[in-house]
Write a protein that holds these residues in place. Sequence first.
Motif, PDB file in Angstrom:
ATOM      1  N   GLU A 118       0.855  -1.199   0.000  1.00 48.74           N
ATOM      2  CA  GLU A 118       0.000   0.000   0.000  1.00 48.74           C
ATOM      3  C   GLU A 118       0.883   1.238   0.000  1.00 48.74           C
TER       4      GLU A 118
ATOM      5  N   LYS B 205       0.926   5.250   0.392  1.00 48.34           N
ATOM      6  CA  LYS B 205       0.165   6.402   0.912  1.00 48.34           C
ATOM      7  C   LYS B 205       0.927   7.676   0.552  1.00 48.34           C
TER       8      LYS B 205
ATOM      9  N   SER C  83      -4.697  12.478   2.742  1.00 50.30           N
ATOM     10  CA  SER C  83      -3.815  11.592   1.965  1.00 50.30           C
ATOM     11  C   SER C  83      -4.638  10.671   1.066  1.00 50.30           C
ATOM     12  N   HIS C  84      -3.910  10.096   0.071  1.00 50.35           N
ATOM     13  CA  HIS C  84      -4.491   9.111  -0.838  1.00 50.35           C
ATOM     14  C   HIS C  84      -3.678   7.832  -0.752  1.00 50.35           C
ATOM     15  N   THR C  85      -4.303   6.703  -1.127  1.00 51.33           N
ATOM     16  CA  THR C  85      -3.588   5.416  -1.145  1.00 51.33           C
ATOM     17  C   THR C  85      -3.842   4.720  -2.480  1.00 51.33           C
TER      18      THR C  85
ATOM     19  N   TYR D 171       4.510   1.302   8.210  1.00 53.99           N
ATOM     20  CA  TYR D 171       4.894   2.136   7.076  1.00 53.99           C
ATOM     21  C   TYR D 171       6.390   2.391   7.113  1.00 53.99           C
TER      22      TYR D 171
END
Length: 925
Positions: free
Chosen positions: A467, A469, A478-480, A514
Motif C-alpha cells: 500500500e 500512501k 492523503s491518498h492510497t 509504514y
Amino acid sequence: MTMDHLLFLYSFLLPVVLAVEETLMDSRLATTELAWTTYPESGWEEVSGYDDSMNPIRTYQVCNVLEPNQNNWLRTDFIPRQGVLRVYVELKFSVRDCASIPNIPGSCKETFNLFYYESDSDAATATSPAWRENPYVKVDTIAPDESFSLLETGLVNTKVRSFGPLSKAGFYLAFQDLGACMSLISARVFFKKCPTTIASFAVFPETATGAEATSLVIATGTCVSNAVEVSVPLKLYCNGDGEWMVPVGSCTCMAGFEPAKRDTQCQPCSPGSFKSNQGQGSCSPCPPNSRASSPASGVCPCQSGFYRADTDLPDSPCTTTPSAPLNVISSVNETSVVLEWTEPRDSGGRQDVVYNVVCKKCPHGGGACARCDDNVEVSPRRLGLPERRAAARNLQAHTRYSFEIQAVNGVSAKSLTAPRYATVNITTNQAVPSAVPTVHLLKATAGTLTLSWLPPSKPNGVILDYEIKYNERGIAFSHTVTAQHSSARVEGLKKGTVYVVQVRARTVAGYGRYSSPLEFSTNLHDDPERSVQDQLPLIIGSGSAGFVVILALIVIAVICLRRQRTGSELEYSEKLQQYVSPGAKVYIDPFTYEDPNEAVHEFAREIDISCVKIEEVIGAGEFGEVCRGRLKQPGRREVTVAIKTLKAGYTERQRRDFLAEASIMGQFDHPNVIHLEGVLTRSCPVLIITEFMENGALDSFLRLNDGRFTVTQLVGMLRGIAAGMKYLSDMNYVHRDLAARNVLVNCNLVCKVSDFGLSRFLDENSSDPTYTSSLGGKIPIRWTAPEAIAFRKFTSASDVWSFGIVMWEVMSFGERPYWDMSNQDVMNAVEQDYRLPPPMDCPAVLHQLMLECWFKERNMRPRFSQIVSTLDKLLRNAASLKVVNDSHSGDLYGMGGTLPGHQRKSLDGMQDMRQQMSQTLPIRV
C-alpha cells in the motif's frame, strides 16, 4: 493554629520568680548600741525597744514638741555601696498625733525628712558635713499612714523609698526632725536584683537593677544543656523592681531531648522512644518495626528486614517489600499480548506499590530464557507502572515468551533480596511483516511519480500486496494506491508539487508498519503560458509578503511620529486625571513630573517676596532653617506664618525634593491637614510658606503639659488627627511617617497632620533612629507596620498602624513608644505578637482601638472612616471613657507616688509589659 505554633508561643513565657533583695544595713540586727551621730545632743535619743514582732531592738526617739524651731539630725554609720547603683530604704516608725498632745504650739509636726550623703570613705564627723540640706541630698518627706494617741499605741508605719544613681564608695543616711513626737523603730537598706532564671530554655544570670527606677538592664543568656539557639541574641531586661521582662531570642531542645521540669531542662529520650526534630515536642514511642536501645535517640533504627525510604520521615514506621502480584492473566493477539494482574496480598505496609514488567524470550528447544530485545515495546512503560495492566508489542511470531510481573515499593531498593514476582508464559501467533526499509524515486513527470522499494527484512509470511500512501506537503489529507510488486507508478498528481510518500506490506496476518516518510516532487510543464499560471501563486505570495513588510514599517513610523507629537499631551492628560468619579479628588505624585517647577506651579501659589517678612528662626528643617514670620498679601489681612528656607549651596535634586513637599501640601484642603499658603521659587533663598502652629509638634507639646489635659480633650485631639488621615486616605495618599512629632498643634489645640514627602530623607543620626531596609530608604521602626518594615508595603492600613502608635503617644503625654528598647528588640517583640500596654489612666475602649489598629493582618485593621466614627461616639458618650484599667491604682512599686509623671508612666508601662508577658499568652491581635 498548630500545636507546634502554640508551643512556640509558650516558650516565651517567663517563669514567676520574685525579685531578690540583698541587705546592706539593718538596724534590727544590732546587738549593741547603734551609737549613730546626732545633732544637737538634746535631739534624737537612742533607747531600747521592741519591733512589731516583739523582738528587742535599738531605736531612736525624739519628742521636743513643746519647744519651737526644732532642727534635730540623726546620721547612720557609713554604709558601703558594694557596687550597686540604686538602693532602697525601709523605715519602720511611729508618730504621735499632734492633736493628742495638750498645750502644744502650732509648730508640732507629724513628718520627718530622709536624706543621704555620698562619700568615698568613712570620713564624716560630728561637725562635717554641715547639718543642712546641701551637702545632704533629700530623698523625701516621710509622712505616716497612721499616728497614735495616748489611747492608741503600737501603730507602726512602714515606708520604702529609693534613691540613685550612686557613684562613690558608700553613703550615710540622715533623718531630720522639725518638731515631731516620734520613734524610728528600724531602718533597713537593701538593693534589688533580678534572680538567676531560665526562660525559653536559656539561663540568665543574676543581674542588679539599674541606676534609675525606669532603667532596663540587659542580661545575656546561654542555652541550657542539650538545647540549641532558635533566634539570637538571647536577652532579658531587668527592670527597676528586680523583675525580668521582654525576652528576646530563645533556645529549644535538640533532637533526642524533650522539655522537662517546667521547661527549664532538656532531658534525653528514654530507650524505646525518640524525638526527631529540635523543638518543644515530647519524645514519642518508636514507630512500628523499629527500636531505640540507647537514650537520646533522634531516630529509631529499623528492625532486621524492615526499612525506611529516603523520603520517609524519621517518625514513619519501618516497612518491608511487597509480596508477588496475584492472578496474572494474558491475552495474545498474533505478535502482541495484554497482561493483567491483581495487587499483592501484602503491600509491605506501604501505599506506594508499583510494578515492573520483565520480558524474556525462550528458545524452542528448551534452555534458559534471555531478556527480550529493545524492539519489544511495553506500554505504557516497562518500569514503575502504577496501574495493573500492560501490553507488549512487536514480538516475534510463533515464539515462546515469559513475562515476570514484579511488585516493588519505596523500600525495595533498600532490600538485598530481589523483588517478588509472578510469571506468565505465552506463545505468539502469525506476525505482520516488518517495515519497508526505504523508498526510491525512479522517475518524475509533470503528473506522475515512479517509485520502487525493497521488501521487508522480515516478511513473516507471503507478501500479498503493498500500500502506497501519499499526500501533498503541508496537507494532512492523503491518498492510497495498491501495488502487487515492489514498484508502482502514481498518476494524477499536480505539476511542480512536493509529495510525502510512505509504503507498507501486507500478509495474511495484516499490514506491517509504514516506511519512513520521504518527499518527492513532480516536474513543471514546459508551456510558458502554463508555467506563468503555475507560478502565479508564488509570485502573489511573494508580493503579499513584501506588502506586509512595507505596511508594518509604515505603521511603526506612524506610531513613532504620533508619540513624538502627542507625548506631552498624553503625559499632561494623565496628570489632569484628578477626578476618577464626580467629587472624588485623587492625589498626584509630584515626582511623576519631569520638571519640578511644573508641579509646584500647578499646585502651589507663587507669592511675591515683598509680602513676606521673616521675624525669627524657630528651628531647623531637613533643607534649611524654619522661621516665624508675617504674610501680608493684597486684599487680605496680615497673618503669622511658618517659613521653611532652602539653604544656600543646594543641588538641583535638593531643590526638587524641597519643592516636592509644597507640591504635595498644595493638593490638600482640610482643617486637620497643615495648610500651604504658597511658595517663593524666584527668590533666594527658595521659601515654603505654611500656616503657623503656635504650640509646635504634638509630642513635645504633650510632654510640656504632662497631666494637664482631660481624657476628653485628648480624644478630641485624636479625632482631629484621624479626620485628617481619613481625608488623606480618601485621596489615596499614604503618609508613611505618621507620628506625634509630625502632627502640629495650634493655639486652639487643633491638631493637623504635617511633614509630607520629607519622611523619606530621615537622618540616621536624628533623635529617632531608623532602620534601613534592603530596598533602600529609612523607616521609623517604632511607628511602622510589620509588612511595611519587611516588604515595603506602605498602604492606608500601614498608616492605621502608625495612628495606633500616635494614640498611645497622646494618651501617655508624649512617652516614647517601647521606651528605651532597641529597634531590633522592638521588631522582635512585635513579630512575637507583643503589643504596647495601655498608658496610665487610659480608657479601656481606647486601648482596644489601639489593639485593633495593630492587627498583624492588615485587612483586619479598621479604616480611618471607622476610627473617626468610633471616636465621635466616644466623645458623645463620655461615660465610656471612664472605664480604665485598674493596674495603676495604689502605690507605685512602694515609691509613694512621688516620682515625676513621665517616670510614673514608664514604670506603669513596664509593669503592664511584665504582666502581659507573664500571662498565658502575650497580647495578640
